[in-house]
Design a protein around this motif. Structure first.
Motif, PDB file in Angstrom:
ATOM      1  N   GLY A 123       0.798  -1.215   0.000  1.00 27.55           N
ATOM      2  CA  GLY A 123       0.000   0.000   0.000  1.00 27.55           C
ATOM      3  C   GLY A 123       0.837   1.274   0.000  1.00 27.55           C
ATOM      4  O   GLY A 123       0.308   2.361  -0.196  1.00 27.55           O
ATOM      5  N   MET A 124       2.156   1.155   0.229  1.00 25.12           N
ATOM      6  CA  MET A 124       3.005   2.362   0.296  1.00 25.12           C
ATOM      7  C   MET A 124       4.322   2.151  -0.440  1.00 25.12           C
ATOM      8  O   MET A 124       5.364   2.594   0.030  1.00 25.12           O
ATOM      9  CB  MET A 124       3.386   2.679   1.736  1.00 25.12           C
ATOM     10  CG  MET A 124       2.263   2.763   2.704  1.00 25.12           C
ATOM     11  SD  MET A 124       2.869   3.295   4.299  1.00 25.12           S
ATOM     12  CE  MET A 124       3.759   4.765   3.877  1.00 25.12           C
ATOM     13  N   GLN A 125       4.262   1.428  -1.554  1.00 19.92           N
ATOM     14  CA  GLN A 125       5.532   1.114  -2.217  1.00 19.92           C
ATOM     15  C   GLN A 125       5.875   2.088  -3.338  1.00 19.92           C
ATOM     16  O   GLN A 125       4.986   2.614  -3.994  1.00 19.92           O
ATOM     17  CB  GLN A 125       5.466  -0.291  -2.815  1.00 19.92           C
ATOM     18  CG  GLN A 125       5.231  -1.383  -1.795  1.00 19.92           C
ATOM     19  CD  GLN A 125       4.783  -2.670  -2.444  1.00 19.92           C
ATOM     20  OE1 GLN A 125       4.547  -2.732  -3.646  1.00 19.92           O
ATOM     21  NE2 GLN A 125       4.646  -3.698  -1.633  1.00 19.92           N
ATOM     22  N   THR A 126       7.184   2.265  -3.530  1.00 21.97           N
ATOM     23  CA  THR A 126       7.632   3.033  -4.695  1.00 21.97           C
ATOM     24  C   THR A 126       8.689   2.233  -5.445  1.00 21.97           C
ATOM     25  O   THR A 126       9.432   1.439  -4.851  1.00 21.97           O
ATOM     26  CB  THR A 126       8.238   4.405  -4.292  1.00 21.97           C
ATOM     27  OG1 THR A 126       9.089   4.210  -3.179  1.00 21.97           O
ATOM     28  CG2 THR A 126       7.168   5.419  -3.963  1.00 21.97           C
ATOM     29  N   LEU A 127       8.730   2.462  -6.747  1.00 26.51           N
ATOM     30  CA  LEU A 127       9.718   1.790  -7.584  1.00 26.51           C
ATOM     31  C   LEU A 127      11.014   2.616  -7.543  1.00 26.51           C
ATOM     32  O   LEU A 127      10.971   3.841  -7.640  1.00 26.51           O
ATOM     33  CB  LEU A 127       9.173   1.718  -9.013  1.00 26.51           C
ATOM     34  CG  LEU A 127       9.947   0.844 -10.002  1.00 26.51           C
ATOM     35  CD1 LEU A 127       9.919  -0.624  -9.562  1.00 26.51           C
ATOM     36  CD2 LEU A 127       9.333   0.961 -11.394  1.00 26.51           C
ATOM     37  N   HIS A 128      12.127   1.922  -7.378  1.00 22.54           N
ATOM     38  CA  HIS A 128      13.428   2.604  -7.323  1.00 22.54           C
ATOM     39  C   HIS A 128      14.372   2.068  -8.388  1.00 22.54           C
ATOM     40  O   HIS A 128      14.297   0.901  -8.756  1.00 22.54           O
ATOM     41  CB  HIS A 128      14.102   2.364  -5.955  1.00 22.54           C
ATOM     42  CG  HIS A 128      13.429   3.082  -4.837  1.00 22.54           C
ATOM     43  ND1 HIS A 128      14.015   4.106  -4.145  1.00 22.54           N
ATOM     44  CD2 HIS A 128      12.194   2.924  -4.293  1.00 22.54           C
ATOM     45  CE1 HIS A 128      13.180   4.552  -3.228  1.00 22.54           C
ATOM     46  NE2 HIS A 128      12.066   3.845  -3.297  1.00 22.54           N
ATOM     47  N   ARG A 129      15.266   2.951  -8.817  1.00 21.24           N
ATOM     48  CA  ARG A 129      16.387   2.495  -9.643  1.00 21.24           C
ATOM     49  C   ARG A 129      17.662   2.936  -8.930  1.00 21.24           C
ATOM     50  O   ARG A 129      17.877   4.118  -8.721  1.00 21.24           O
ATOM     51  CB  ARG A 129      16.338   3.077 -11.044  1.00 21.24           C
ATOM     52  CG  ARG A 129      17.594   2.648 -11.845  1.00 21.24           C
ATOM     53  CD  ARG A 129      17.479   2.959 -13.299  1.00 21.24           C
ATOM     54  NE  ARG A 129      17.325   4.370 -13.554  1.00 21.24           N
ATOM     55  CZ  ARG A 129      17.140   4.897 -14.780  1.00 21.24           C
ATOM     56  NH1 ARG A 129      17.083   4.091 -15.826  1.00 21.24           N
ATOM     57  NH2 ARG A 129      17.016   6.187 -14.945  1.00 21.24           N
TER      58      ARG A 129
END
Ligand code: SAH
Length: 220
Positions: free
Chosen positions: A187-193
């Protein structure tokens, strides 16, 4: 291609091409990614009962409480990896049904994929074999450890969300290498590089996403 791979009606190439048009509308630009996703049947990666939904832009159940990633996410993560240059040796954590693995295999020289749920791994292997893809090494294990014997990797893709980037995986990145992964609780995820340089890491936050959690240990 045999008839099952080719598909008909809702699993046909035309349906797949409509999925590609949607990906373009959603902002996917990389031509290699679009070409490979046009050529790779997605319906063979889901259960027969769900085949007709394989080209919708949604995650679908693949059993064992897991889901096949949404086409947009597969395209986005692959595009983010490719932006840094051509892919030679790639590590994937969380093979799931093997669809993302197949896409990576068609863009990289060698792919290594780790999955903690043994039956999913076996099915993924069978499907890639059916597609004639032979450049993937599979391992049943906890992805938190990566695959040290094959390191360093110039790209790592993680298909489940840990609370932070696993240190062992960062260590297995080559200098100049990139890791794309979701981070955060449900519910609180973000995609990172994350890009590795000689003596530092660059961490870019891409966008909000929704993945299954990164779990520890293995499952038979
Ligand atoms: N790209 C895959 C995603 C499947 S869902 C697909 O489209 O099918 C994420 C997968 O990561 C699941 O199969 C889950 O079992 C696996 N996974 C979660 N934590 C893991 C870990 N620590 N090590 C290896 N695999 C893991």
């Amino acid at each position: 291609m045999n008839r099952r791979l080719q598909g008909i009606g809702m699993t046909s190439r035309r349906t797949r091409e409509r999925m590609i048009s949607r990906l373009i509308e959603q902002g996917i630009r990389n031509k290699q990614v679009l070409a490979v996703m046009t050529d790779t049947p997605r319906h063979i990666f889901v259960d027969e009962a769900l085949e007709s939904r394989a080209y919708e832009d949604t995650a679908l159940p693949i059993g064992h409480n897991q889901t096949i990633s949404q086409p947009y996410i597969v395209a986005k993560m692959t595009e983010l990896l490719l932006e840094k240059g051509p892919l030679d040796k790639v590590l994937e954590i969380g093979a799931g049904c093997g669809y993302q693995t197949a896409i990576l295999a068609r863009l990289a020289n060698q792919v290594y994929s780790v999955e903690r749920i043994e039956p999913l791994l076996k099915k993924a292997k069978d499907r890639l074999w059916e597609l004639g893809i032979k450049t993937v090494g599979f391992k049943h294990g906890d992805g938190v450890q990566g695959w040290p014997e094959q390191a360093p990797f110039d790209a790592i893709l993680v298909a489940a969300a840990p609370l932070e980037a696993p240190v062992e995986l960062l260590e297995q990145l080559a200098v100049g290498g990139v890791m794309v992964l979701p981070i955060g609780r449900e519910g609180m995820q973000t995609l990172h590089r994350i890009t590795k340089y000689e003596n530092r890491y660059e961490d870019e936050t891409i966008e909000a996403v929704s993945f299954v959690p990164f779990l520890s240990g293995v499952s038979k």
